[in-house]
Design a protein around this motif. Structure first.
Motif, short mmCIF file in Angstrom:
data_model
loop_
_atom_site.label_atom_id
_atom_site.label_comp_id
_atom_site.label_asym_id
_atom_site.label_seq_id
_atom_site.Cartn_x
_atom_site.Cartn_y
_atom_site.Cartn_z
N ILE A 178 -5.45 4.09 -4.25
CA ILE A 178 -5.37 2.78 -4.87
C ILE A 178 -4.95 1.79 -3.79
CG2 ILE A 178 -4.79 3.66 -7.18
CD1 ILE A 178 -1.87 2.94 -6.59
N ILE A 179 -5.08 0.52 -4.10
CA ILE A 179 -4.66 -0.53 -3.17
C ILE A 179 -3.53 -1.32 -3.82
CG2 ILE A 179 -5.32 -2.68 -2.02
CD1 ILE A 179 -8.10 -1.49 -1.67
N LYS A 180 -2.42 -1.43 -3.10
CA LYS A 180 -1.29 -2.25 -3.57
C LYS A 180 -0.77 -3.09 -2.40
CE LYS A 180 0.43 0.12 -7.65
NZ LYS A 180 1.65 0.52 -8.39
N PHE A 181 0.18 -3.97 -2.70
CA PHE A 181 0.84 -4.72 -1.64
C PHE A 181 2.32 -4.85 -1.98
CE2 PHE A 181 -0.69 -7.65 -4.77
CZ PHE A 181 0.15 -8.76 -4.79
N ALA A 182 3.17 -4.74 -0.94
CA ALA A 182 4.61 -4.72 -1.14
C ALA A 182 5.27 -6.04 -0.81
CB ALA A 182 5.23 -3.62 -0.29
N LYS A 183 4.50 -7.01 -0.32
CA LYS A 183 5.00 -8.35 -0.06
C LYS A 183 3.84 -9.32 -0.11
CE LYS A 183 4.56 -7.89 4.98
NZ LYS A 183 5.26 -7.96 6.27
N THR B 229 5.69 -8.99 -9.12
CA THR B 229 6.70 -7.93 -9.04
C THR B 229 6.17 -6.86 -8.10
OG1 THR B 229 7.42 -8.36 -11.31
CG2 THR B 229 8.03 -6.26 -10.35
N PHE B 230 6.88 -6.61 -7.01
CA PHE B 230 6.39 -5.69 -5.98
C PHE B 230 6.91 -4.26 -6.23
CE2 PHE B 230 6.76 -9.89 -3.89
CZ PHE B 230 5.42 -10.08 -3.58
N PRO B 231 6.11 -3.25 -5.82
CA PRO B 231 4.75 -3.33 -5.30
C PRO B 231 3.77 -3.66 -6.41
CG PRO B 231 5.37 -1.05 -5.57
CD PRO B 231 6.60 -1.85 -5.89
N ALA B 232 2.69 -4.33 -6.06
CA ALA B 232 1.77 -4.83 -7.08
C ALA B 232 0.34 -4.37 -6.81
CB ALA B 232 1.82 -6.36 -7.11
N GLY B 233 -0.41 -4.19 -7.89
CA GLY B 233 -1.83 -3.89 -7.78
C GLY B 233 -2.65 -5.14 -8.01
N PRO C 86 -4.50 -11.07 3.85
CA PRO C 86 -5.21 -9.83 3.50
C PRO C 86 -4.60 -8.58 4.12
CG PRO C 86 -6.78 -11.57 3.96
CD PRO C 86 -5.44 -12.12 4.32
N GLU C 87 -3.94 -8.74 5.27
CA GLU C 87 -3.38 -7.57 5.96
C GLU C 87 -2.25 -6.90 5.19
OE1 GLU C 87 -1.22 -11.26 7.19
OE2 GLU C 87 -3.35 -10.69 7.07
N VAL C 88 -1.70 -7.53 4.14
CA VAL C 88 -0.64 -6.88 3.37
C VAL C 88 -1.18 -5.81 2.41
CG1 VAL C 88 0.81 -8.95 3.49
CG2 VAL C 88 -0.58 -8.56 1.44
N LEU C 89 -2.49 -5.78 2.22
CA LEU C 89 -3.08 -4.78 1.33
C LEU C 89 -2.95 -3.38 1.94
CD1 LEU C 89 -6.34 -6.66 0.26
CD2 LEU C 89 -4.16 -6.55 -0.96
N GLU C 90 -2.48 -2.43 1.14
CA GLU C 90 -2.24 -1.07 1.62
C GLU C 90 -3.00 -0.06 0.77
OE1 GLU C 90 2.05 -0.30 2.98
OE2 GLU C 90 2.28 -1.76 1.36
N PHE C 91 -3.61 0.93 1.42
CA PHE C 91 -4.24 2.05 0.72
C PHE C 91 -3.18 3.12 0.51
CE2 PHE C 91 -7.70 -0.17 2.68
CZ PHE C 91 -8.78 -0.01 1.83
N ILE C 92 -3.04 3.54 -0.75
CA ILE C 92 -1.98 4.48 -1.10
C ILE C 92 -2.60 5.70 -1.81
CG2 ILE C 92 0.11 4.84 -2.46
CD1 ILE C 92 0.60 1.80 -2.20
N GLU C 93 -2.30 6.90 -1.32
CA GLU C 93 -2.71 8.13 -1.99
C GLU C 93 -1.75 8.38 -3.15
OE1 GLU C 93 -4.99 10.55 -1.56
OE2 GLU C 93 -6.03 9.84 0.25
N THR C 94 -2.29 8.62 -4.33
CA THR C 94 -1.44 8.80 -5.50
C THR C 94 -2.05 9.85 -6.42
OG1 THR C 94 -0.36 7.62 -7.35
CG2 THR C 94 -2.60 6.96 -6.79
#
Length: 329
Positions: free
Chosen positions: A4-9, A57-61, A13-21
């Motif tokens: 999934i893609i979320k962001f913690a701040k 509200t972080f982290p957010a999708g 665009p560089e704040v987007l993170e790929f997260i294995e879940t």
């Protein structure tokens, strides 16, 4: 596991993170979709920057629109079943759900079996653009044959949808674009009148087109310093719907001209039609019938892959697109 893609701040665009879940199990009235395509919307850029309706509200999708295949359903889900080909309508909050993922959960009321004639890419593109324009122009404004409708940012996906919907209702769209670069494509997209606002006097052109009467409706996602010009281009007792804030500056009101013309300025959001089941069903039915008749057609600008999502958001913010940006998964 899935990504999934979320962001913690908040940020670019560089704040987007790929997260294995772990693949989530659907709860009551939830549908799990194996995503094939994602429709991209300006609201997601604003949410990523923490400049959207409500604080993040972080982290957010992120993400309102996706198309794919149902691979699990929760208790009491009756409208779809495992194996159905579906897409999502924008009828949920980013606080609870999102569609930027390989496998996502969404509420069952936001899942529809889209027309079989549509590809996954097309199905992921249609709902936000057409329902947004439908709610303002058809449900609220009740545009009718002969009405002039001013459409700023006309080359956006919602702007192009507004052109199609105005034409379908017998109204006359007046498309606004910044320069002449996109004028011919807007004519080809169905706009009989196109004004390049940096090169032409928008108000004078609208008055020429409308024989001095002005337009009954303006459907504006921009706001900002040019907003008073929309008031000037309106007919007496006309209505401006403002549904976005592409211009981040203040939006002034020309008070004396508003006293003279007595316009209505209405804030508009999808809640107008997404707020209850009956209105949602009517909106979906309108779009499905329009697609079947050929009056409504998805307009795809560019297709990216899921791994390119950071570049997708950079391109989204460039403003160069003509129609919908879609990501394949």
């Amino acid at each position: 596991m899935s990504r999934i893609i979320k962001f913690a701040k908040a940020g670019g665009p560089e704040v987007l993170e790929f997260i294995e879940t772990p693949v989530p199990a659907p709860g009551p009235h939830e549908v799990r979709i194996r995503v094939k395509a994602i429709g991209i919307n300006r609201a997601e850029s604003m949410w990523r920057n923490d400049e959207y309706v409500g604080r993040v509200t972080f982290p957010a999708g992120l993400g309102y629109e996706a198309a794919g295949i149902v691979d699990a359903v929760g208790e009491a889900v009756a409208n779809v079943a495992v194996g159905d080909v579906v897409s999502t309508i924008p009828a949920f909050s980013f606080y609870q759900y999102y569609t930027y993922g390989e496998v996502v959960l969404v509420p069952d009321h936001a899942v529809v079996k889209h027309p079989a004639t549509l590809s996954f890419v097309e199905a992921a593109s249609i709902w936000m653009m057409f329902i947004t324009a439908y709610g303002a122009l058809i449900v609220d404004a009740q545009v009718k044959p002969g009405d002039f409708v001013i459409i700023p940012a006309a080359s956006s996906s919602v702007g192009l949808a507004a052109i199609q919907i105005a034409n379908h209702a017998g109204a006359i769209p007046i498309a606004l674009t910044r320069t002449s670069v996109k004028k011919q494509r807007l004519h080809e997209a169905g706009a009989p009148h196109v004004i390049a606002t940096r090169e032409q006097d928008m108000v004078a052109e609208v008055m020429r087109i409308t024989n001095g009467d002005g337009a009954r409706i303006a459907f504006d996602p921009v706001g900002g310093n040019d907003f008073p010009k929309l008031v000037s281009a309106l007919a007496n007792l006309g209505t401006i719907y403002i549904y976005g804030a592409l211009n981040e500056g203040a939006t002034p009101l020309p008070v004396l001209e508003m006293i003279l013309k007595m316009p209505t300025v209405k804030g508009y959001s999808l809640r107008r039609v997404m707020g209850d089941g009956a209105h949602r069903a009517e909106a979906v039915n309108y779009v499905v019938k329009g697609l079947a008749s050929g009056a409504l057609k998805p307009v795809i600008d560019r297709i990216f892959t899921f791994d390119e999502m950071v570049d997708v958001h950079r391109y989204l913010e460039s403003g160069d697109q003509f129609g919908k940006i879609v990501v394949t998964v």
